[in-house]
Write an enzyme that holds these catalytic residues in place. Structure first.
Site, PDB file in Angstrom:
ATOM      1  N   ASN A 167      -7.572   1.909   9.687  1.00 24.58           N
ATOM      2  CA  ASN A 167      -6.279   2.092  10.351  1.00 24.58           C
ATOM      3  C   ASN A 167      -6.514   2.058  11.845  1.00 24.58           C
ATOM      4  OD1 ASN A 167      -5.292   2.461   7.805  1.00 24.58           O
ATOM      5  ND2 ASN A 167      -4.779   4.636   8.059  1.00 24.58           N
ATOM      6  N   GLU A 179      -7.499   8.638   5.839  1.00 22.71           N
ATOM      7  CA  GLU A 179      -7.798   9.272   7.117  1.00 22.71           C
ATOM      8  C   GLU A 179      -8.266  10.728   7.021  1.00 22.71           C
ATOM      9  OE1 GLU A 179      -4.482   8.858   9.777  1.00 22.71           O
ATOM     10  OE2 GLU A 179      -4.658   6.692   9.883  1.00 22.71           O
ATOM     11  N   ARG A 234       0.852  -1.190   0.000  1.00 14.06           N
ATOM     12  CA  ARG A 234       0.000   0.000   0.000  1.00 14.06           C
ATOM     13  C   ARG A 234       0.886   1.238   0.000  1.00 14.06           C
ATOM     14  NH1 ARG A 234      -2.702   3.140   4.543  1.00 14.06           N
ATOM     15  NH2 ARG A 234      -3.935   4.587   3.287  1.00 14.06           N
ATOM     16  N   GLU A 283      -3.586   0.021   8.034  1.00 13.09           N
ATOM     17  CA  GLU A 283      -2.409   0.428   8.817  1.00 13.09           C
ATOM     18  C   GLU A 283      -2.550  -0.123  10.223  1.00 13.09           C
ATOM     19  OE1 GLU A 283      -1.426   4.627   8.965  1.00 13.09           O
ATOM     20  OE2 GLU A 283      -1.906   4.859   6.834  1.00 13.09           O
TER      21      GLU A 283
HETATM   22  C1  FCB Z   1      -1.398   7.419  10.384  1.00 11.73           C
HETATM   23  C2  FCB Z   1      -0.972   7.938   9.033  1.00 11.73           C
HETATM   24  C3  FCB Z   1       0.394   7.476   8.601  1.00 11.73           C
HETATM   25  C4  FCB Z   1       1.371   7.427   9.750  1.00 11.73           C
HETATM   26  C5  FCB Z   1       0.785   6.677  10.914  1.00 11.73           C
HETATM   27  C6  FCB Z   1       1.711   6.530  12.085  1.00 11.73           C
HETATM   28  O1  FCB Z   1      -2.320   8.299  10.953  1.00 11.73           O
HETATM   29  O2  FCB Z   1      -1.895   7.551   8.052  1.00 11.73           O
HETATM   30  O3  FCB Z   1       0.839   8.310   7.571  1.00 11.73           O
HETATM   31  O4  FCB Z   1       1.787   8.689  10.089  1.00 11.73           O
HETATM   32  O5  FCB Z   1      -0.393   7.307  11.339  1.00 11.73           O
END
Ligand code: FCB
Length: 452
Positions: A292, A167, A78, A352
């Site tokens: 995430n 996000e 990704r 994530e």
């Molecule tokens: C998320 C972001 C990513 C990174 C992580 C730790 O909020 O999408 O870019 O900074 O946190």
């Protein structure tokens, strides 16, 4: 968990990154600056004045990085496309040399059997569009859809999975409430329109994708269970406000076609009357949701906190990462099950998950990061628990492949399963990379058995 986890055979095992955080060379080959360029170059904005000028030099070392992923057994990657590499002014003339970078990257991924999972917007708005009002300008939504359409045309024959936005909550919260990210406006009264235009951009991009025949389009949302620190009414109400503001704002609009009513009372007269037609565009079906997940929040009532009057609390006796994010793996199971319960069955990806820890020093060509290994093991088990509870979970992407530019924290926070020596750009897979490779090889298996 008594059974040995066995993830589905077609599960996507990936790592995630984003353009500004790893690529470096932000102005190379005709690219235009994004809002992060002047922001990071302005003293006081990022820790130690760090910028993305070099980052992990992935722009030039991408082939090596792809080989590294392959050697770890990953089957998906990704990454995000930098809008202003491809459209230096955000709209109008396409910069073929910028697009060519992503074509090379995608071709190299495919040659190594890695499924590209491309994000169109990971926070790096073209500066030229910020100068026209950025996300406060409705036009930005349309320009985003035009850019998306060109990317679907150029790469849609090779990229199956598309993500419109990464996000949106952070985009709005960090810039419009806290002035921690560009454009650093720090006025919560502007948040509703910025949020709405981001969501509209998503919806228009989905339409553009459908017109181009794309069938795996989704959006990535960050979620965080909000727990009150005490059972006082004030703390419970604060946790509820934080929950609506963070977890339901975007998903309700996307999946239910309306904003939570509680937001209207939260924003009071700053809450606009949004056109119904926009919400129809925003809520058209997507093919998957990317979630995430890093931590949960424990919150207390705090009259000083903007908008929600809720503040996150750090408590003794709990485990935290280097960013003071609580290690709370069961929150991942909870979150995935909550999404299924509230928004209905649909394919989900953990797009994530990972942890920043102050790593011990490199020893020769090894780096032992037991805290990150434990974090990943516990969260992968928590992901499996959600699968067992009937969540249609299709993949997992660790954040991050490489140590990288952690936004306002600069290079001080290391999230990689691969260490980056910024002086030499040497990559050293950490013990967590080896651990993840074992998990992938066994589809969970022994590597995820209880560590005790
Ligand atoms: C998320 C972001 C990513 C990174 C992580 C730790 O909020 O999408 O870019 O900074 O946190």
């Amino acid at each position: 968990m008594t059974t040995t986890p066995e993830f589905p055979a077609n599960f996507l095992w990936g790592a995630a990154t984003s353009a500004y955080q790893i690529e470096g060379s932000p102005l190379a080959d005709g690219a235009g600056p994004s809002i992060w360029h002047p922001f990071s170059h302005t003293p006081g904005h990022t820790r130690d004045g760090d910028t993305g000028d070099v980052a992990c030099d992935h722009y030039r070392r991408y082939a090596q990085d792809v080989r590294l992923m392959r050697s770890l057994g990953l089957n998906a990657y990704r990454f995000s496309l930098s809008w202003s590499r491809v459209f230096p002014n955000g709209r109008g003339r396409l910069n073929a040399a910028g697009l060519a970078f992503y074509e090379r990257l995608v071709d190299t991924l495919l040659a190594h059997d890695l499924q590209p999972f491309a994000t169109l917007y990971h926070w790096d708005l073209p500066l030229a569009l910020q100068e026209r009002g950025g996300w406060l300008n409705r036009g930005t939504a349309g320009w985003f859809a035009d850019y998306a359409q060109q990317m679907f045309k150029a790469l849609g024959d090779r990229v199956l999975y598309w993500t419109t936005l990464n996000e949106p909550w952070v985009v709005v919260d960090a810039a419009y409430l806290h002035a921690a990210h560009p454009p650093a406006l720090g006025d919560w009264r502007q948040a509703p329109w910025a949020a709405h235009h981001l969501l509209l951009a998503h919806g228009l991009a989905v339409q553009a994708g459908r017109a181009e025949g794309r069938q795996q389009i989704g959006i990535v949302i960050n979620l965080e269970p909000q727990y009150p620190v005490s059972d006082s009414t004030a703390d419970q109400e604060a946790a509820w406000r934080a929950h609506v503001y963070m977890n339901r704002f975007y998903l309700d609009a996307l999946r239910l076609g309306r904003y939570p009513r509680a937001l209207q009372s939260l924003f009071a007269d700053a809450w606009p009357d949004f056109p119904e037609e926009d919400l129809r565009i925003i809520s058209q079906p997507v093919d998957y949701l990317g979630i995430n997940y890093y931590a949960r929040s424990r919150v207390r009532h705090d009259p000083q906190a903007p908008l929600t009057q809720a503040s996150r609390v750090i408590e003794p006796g709990r485990r935290y990462t280097d960013l003071d994010w609580e290690v709370y793996p069961q929150g991942l199971t909870e979150t995935l099950c909550w999404v299924k319960r509230r928004y209905g069955e649909m394919p989900l990806y953990i797009t994530e998950n990972g942890a920043a820890f102050a790593d011990p020093p490199v020893q020769g060509d090894r780096l032992d990061d037991p805290l990150r290994v434990a974090y990943l093991r516990e969260h992968l088990r928590a992901a499996y628990a959600a699968l067992e509870q009937g969540v249609d979970l299709r993949g997992y992407f660790v954040w991050s492949l490489l140590d990288n530019f952690e936004w306002a924290q600069g290079y001080s926070k290391r999230f990689g399963i691969v260490h980056v020596d910024y002086a030499t750009q040497r990559r050293i897979p950490k013990a967590s990379a080896q651990f993840y490779a074992d998990v992938i090889r066994g589809r969970g298996g022994e590597a995820l058995r209880d560590s005790g």
